[in-house]
Design a protein around this motif. Structure first.
Motif, mmCIF file in Angstrom:
data_model
loop_
_atom_site.group_PDB
_atom_site.id
_atom_site.type_symbol
_atom_site.label_atom_id
_atom_site.label_comp_id
_atom_site.label_asym_id
_atom_site.label_seq_id
_atom_site.Cartn_x
_atom_site.Cartn_y
_atom_site.Cartn_z
ATOM 1 N N ASN A 146 12.432 9.068 4.305
ATOM 2 C CA ASN A 146 12.337 7.625 4.082
ATOM 3 C C ASN A 146 12.597 7.217 2.628
ATOM 4 O O ASN A 146 12.401 6.056 2.268
ATOM 5 C CB ASN A 146 10.960 7.127 4.529
ATOM 6 N N LYS A 147 13.006 8.234 1.839
ATOM 7 C CA LYS A 147 13.381 7.994 0.435
ATOM 8 C C LYS A 147 12.265 7.287 -0.341
ATOM 9 O O LYS A 147 12.502 6.342 -1.096
ATOM 10 C CB LYS A 147 14.688 7.188 0.363
ATOM 11 N N LYS A 148 11.047 7.778 -0.104
ATOM 12 C CA LYS A 148 9.893 7.225 -0.803
ATOM 13 C C LYS A 148 9.584 8.069 -2.035
ATOM 14 O O LYS A 148 9.779 9.283 -2.035
ATOM 15 C CB LYS A 148 8.661 7.217 0.127
ATOM 16 N N LYS A 149 9.061 7.412 -3.048
ATOM 17 C CA LYS A 149 8.635 8.100 -4.255
ATOM 18 C C LYS A 149 7.435 8.974 -3.918
ATOM 19 O O LYS A 149 6.558 8.591 -3.144
ATOM 20 C CB LYS A 149 8.256 7.080 -5.323
ATOM 21 N N ILE A 150 7.395 10.182 -4.512
ATOM 22 C CA ILE A 150 6.275 11.079 -4.250
ATOM 23 C C ILE A 150 5.075 10.648 -5.090
ATOM 24 O O ILE A 150 4.995 10.912 -6.288
ATOM 25 C CB ILE A 150 6.645 12.544 -4.543
ATOM 26 N N THR A 151 4.174 9.939 -4.441
ATOM 27 C CA THR A 151 2.904 9.550 -5.048
ATOM 28 C C THR A 151 1.792 9.925 -4.075
ATOM 29 O O THR A 151 2.044 10.141 -2.882
ATOM 30 C CB THR A 151 2.836 8.035 -5.315
ATOM 31 N N GLU A 152 0.577 9.980 -4.561
ATOM 32 C CA GLU A 152 -0.535 10.323 -3.681
ATOM 33 C C GLU A 152 -0.677 9.305 -2.554
ATOM 34 O O GLU A 152 -0.887 9.667 -1.395
ATOM 35 C CB GLU A 152 -1.838 10.399 -4.482
ATOM 36 N N LYS A 153 -0.532 8.037 -2.887
ATOM 37 C CA LYS A 153 -0.662 6.979 -1.887
ATOM 38 C C LYS A 153 0.402 7.109 -0.803
ATOM 39 O O LYS A 153 0.102 7.017 0.400
ATOM 40 C CB LYS A 153 -0.561 5.610 -2.554
ATOM 41 N N ASN A 154 1.655 7.338 -1.196
ATOM 42 C CA ASN A 154 2.737 7.485 -0.216
ATOM 43 C C ASN A 154 2.564 8.753 0.621
ATOM 44 O O ASN A 154 2.812 8.752 1.832
ATOM 45 C CB ASN A 154 4.087 7.504 -0.917
ATOM 46 N N PHE A 155 2.131 9.833 -0.035
ATOM 47 C CA PHE A 155 1.911 11.091 0.669
ATOM 48 C C PHE A 155 0.850 10.927 1.758
ATOM 49 O O PHE A 155 1.043 11.327 2.903
ATOM 50 C CB PHE A 155 1.483 12.169 -0.336
ATOM 51 N N ILE A 156 -0.261 10.307 1.427
ATOM 52 C CA ILE A 156 -1.361 10.110 2.374
ATOM 53 C C ILE A 156 -0.919 9.247 3.558
ATOM 54 O O ILE A 156 -1.373 9.446 4.688
ATOM 55 C CB ILE A 156 -2.570 9.476 1.658
ATOM 56 N N SER A 157 0.006 8.327 3.311
ATOM 57 C CA SER A 157 0.435 7.417 4.376
ATOM 58 C C SER A 157 1.169 8.134 5.506
ATOM 59 O O SER A 157 1.341 7.564 6.594
ATOM 60 C CB SER A 157 1.335 6.314 3.802
ATOM 61 N N TYR A 158 1.594 9.384 5.286
ATOM 62 C CA TYR A 158 2.277 10.147 6.326
ATOM 63 C C TYR A 158 1.417 11.277 6.893
ATOM 64 O O TYR A 158 1.873 12.028 7.756
ATOM 65 C CB TYR A 158 3.592 10.717 5.794
ATOM 66 N N LEU A 159 0.182 11.382 6.445
ATOM 67 C CA LEU A 159 -0.729 12.350 7.037
ATOM 68 C C LEU A 159 -1.209 11.844 8.401
ATOM 69 O O LEU A 159 -1.229 10.640 8.650
ATOM 70 C CB LEU A 159 -1.935 12.583 6.124
ATOM 71 N N GLN A 160 -1.623 12.751 9.263
ATOM 72 C CA GLN A 160 -2.135 12.363 10.570
ATOM 73 C C GLN A 160 -3.482 11.651 10.456
ATOM 74 O O GLN A 160 -3.931 11.007 11.393
ATOM 75 C CB GLN A 160 -2.245 13.595 11.461
ATOM 76 N N THR A 161 -4.109 11.766 9.293
ATOM 77 C CA THR A 161 -5.402 11.115 9.041
ATOM 78 C C THR A 161 -5.236 9.877 8.155
ATOM 79 O O THR A 161 -6.199 9.469 7.497
ATOM 80 C CB THR A 161 -6.358 12.100 8.339
ATOM 81 N N LYS A 162 -4.082 9.278 8.175
ATOM 82 C CA LYS A 162 -3.739 8.239 7.193
ATOM 83 C C LYS A 162 -4.709 7.063 7.161
ATOM 84 O O LYS A 162 -4.881 6.444 6.111
ATOM 85 C CB LYS A 162 -2.316 7.725 7.426
ATOM 86 N N ASN A 163 -5.333 6.723 8.246
ATOM 87 C CA ASN A 163 -6.274 5.597 8.260
ATOM 88 C C ASN A 163 -7.724 6.051 8.387
ATOM 89 O O ASN A 163 -8.602 5.267 8.739
ATOM 90 C CB ASN A 163 -5.930 4.638 9.406
ATOM 91 N N ILE A 164 -7.960 7.329 8.079
ATOM 92 C CA ILE A 164 -9.289 7.916 8.206
ATOM 93 C C ILE A 164 -9.766 8.351 6.821
ATOM 94 O O ILE A 164 -9.038 9.062 6.122
ATOM 95 C CB ILE A 164 -9.254 9.134 9.150
ATOM 96 N N PRO A 165 -10.950 7.946 6.395
ATOM 97 C CA PRO A 165 -11.441 8.386 5.085
ATOM 98 C C PRO A 165 -11.649 9.900 5.061
ATOM 99 O O PRO A 165 -11.929 10.515 6.102
ATOM 100 C CB PRO A 165 -12.762 7.637 4.925
ATOM 101 N N ASP A 166 -11.510 10.501 3.889
ATOM 102 C CA ASP A 166 -11.720 11.943 3.769
ATOM 103 C C ASP A 166 -13.161 12.307 4.128
ATOM 104 O O ASP A 166 -14.084 11.526 3.883
ATOM 105 C CB ASP A 166 -11.424 12.400 2.339
ATOM 106 N N PRO A 167 -13.368 13.496 4.694
ATOM 107 C CA PRO A 167 -14.735 13.908 5.032
ATOM 108 C C PRO A 167 -15.631 14.013 3.798
ATOM 109 O O PRO A 167 -15.207 14.525 2.757
ATOM 110 C CB PRO A 167 -14.546 15.290 5.675
#
Length: 224
Positions: A146-167
């Motif tokens: 998707n030609k997105k910049k590698i940032t923590e925010k962008n990276f998290i948005s593609y995780l399977q837990t993207k809308n789930i807070p970290d444990p």
């Protein structure tokens, strides 16, 4: 006192429990399902918003076929018999992992997720066919695609837990001290408890004791 929003659990020891007490690994998986129900009930009592259970990893496909079939039959029966009960208790069901199962199980999963999608009291995340290394690699592939910049925010948005807070808290039963490819990114600052008891023997008192210990810890997040 630390707030507790998300508990993740590696439910280890079902097979060993079954061999030790019933001479059959599958009996341990069956008994482990009873523990799941007890822990869900206690999670609700403690007003914890997220519970993530490691039910089947990408590596578990290496197990004997009859054991895998038994596990998925257990899951099918659980979804078919318990989804209305979960819905009445205002529990949202979410699957993290790759939904590459039988047509029957995929349909049950999709139906359960859809039926409970608006519930808010507790989000129950089942990690099925889940592997954290795959999840992390896939997130980077999606960033590139998707030609997105590698940032923590962008990276998290593609995780399977993207809308789930970290444990906040990770518990592993079964007297084994490893993470087994589970939420490797998400547990960077989680408190980790390794419990000696096998999962079917783990009970509400054990769970409450760990929760209470967690609440009293001074969490530093790199500070002093």
């Amino acid at each position: 006192m630390n707030p507790l929003n998300h508990v993740a659990i590696i439910m280890d020891g079902n097979g060993r429990w079954g061999l030790r007490y019933k001479k059959n690994r599958n009996d341990g998986h069956k008994e482990g399902l009873n523990t799941v129900e007890k822990i869900i009930k206690e999670t609700l009592k403690n007003k914890i918003k997220y519970l993530t259970l490691y039910a089947f990893s990408t590596e578990n496909w290496k197990r004997p076929k009859n054991e895998i079939n038994f596990l998925f039959n257990l899951l099918e029966n659980f979804l078919a018999e318990k989804i209305d009960e979960l819905n009445k208790k205002n529990i949202k069901l979410k699957i993290i992992g790759i939904k590459n199962f039988s047509e029957k199980l995929n349909n049950l999963i999709n139906k359960a997720e859809k039926k409970t999608s608006k519930n808010k009291k507790l989000q129950l995340n089942l990690a099925l066919n889940y592997g954290s290394k795959f999840e992390i690699l896939n997130s980077f592939k999606e960033l590139k695609k998707n030609k997105k910049k590698i940032t923590e925010k962008n990276f998290i948005s593609y995780l399977q837990t993207k809308n789930i807070p970290d444990p906040d808290l990770l518990i592993r039963t079964g007297n084994t001290k490893r993470l087994s490819n589970f939420l490797l990114w998400q547990i960077a600052y989680s408190e980790i408890y390794f419990e000696k008891k096998l999962w079917p023997s783990f009970n509400r008192k054990d769970y409450i004791e760990i929760i209470n210990n967690y609440k009293m810890i001074k969490r530093k997040f790199g500070n002093i």
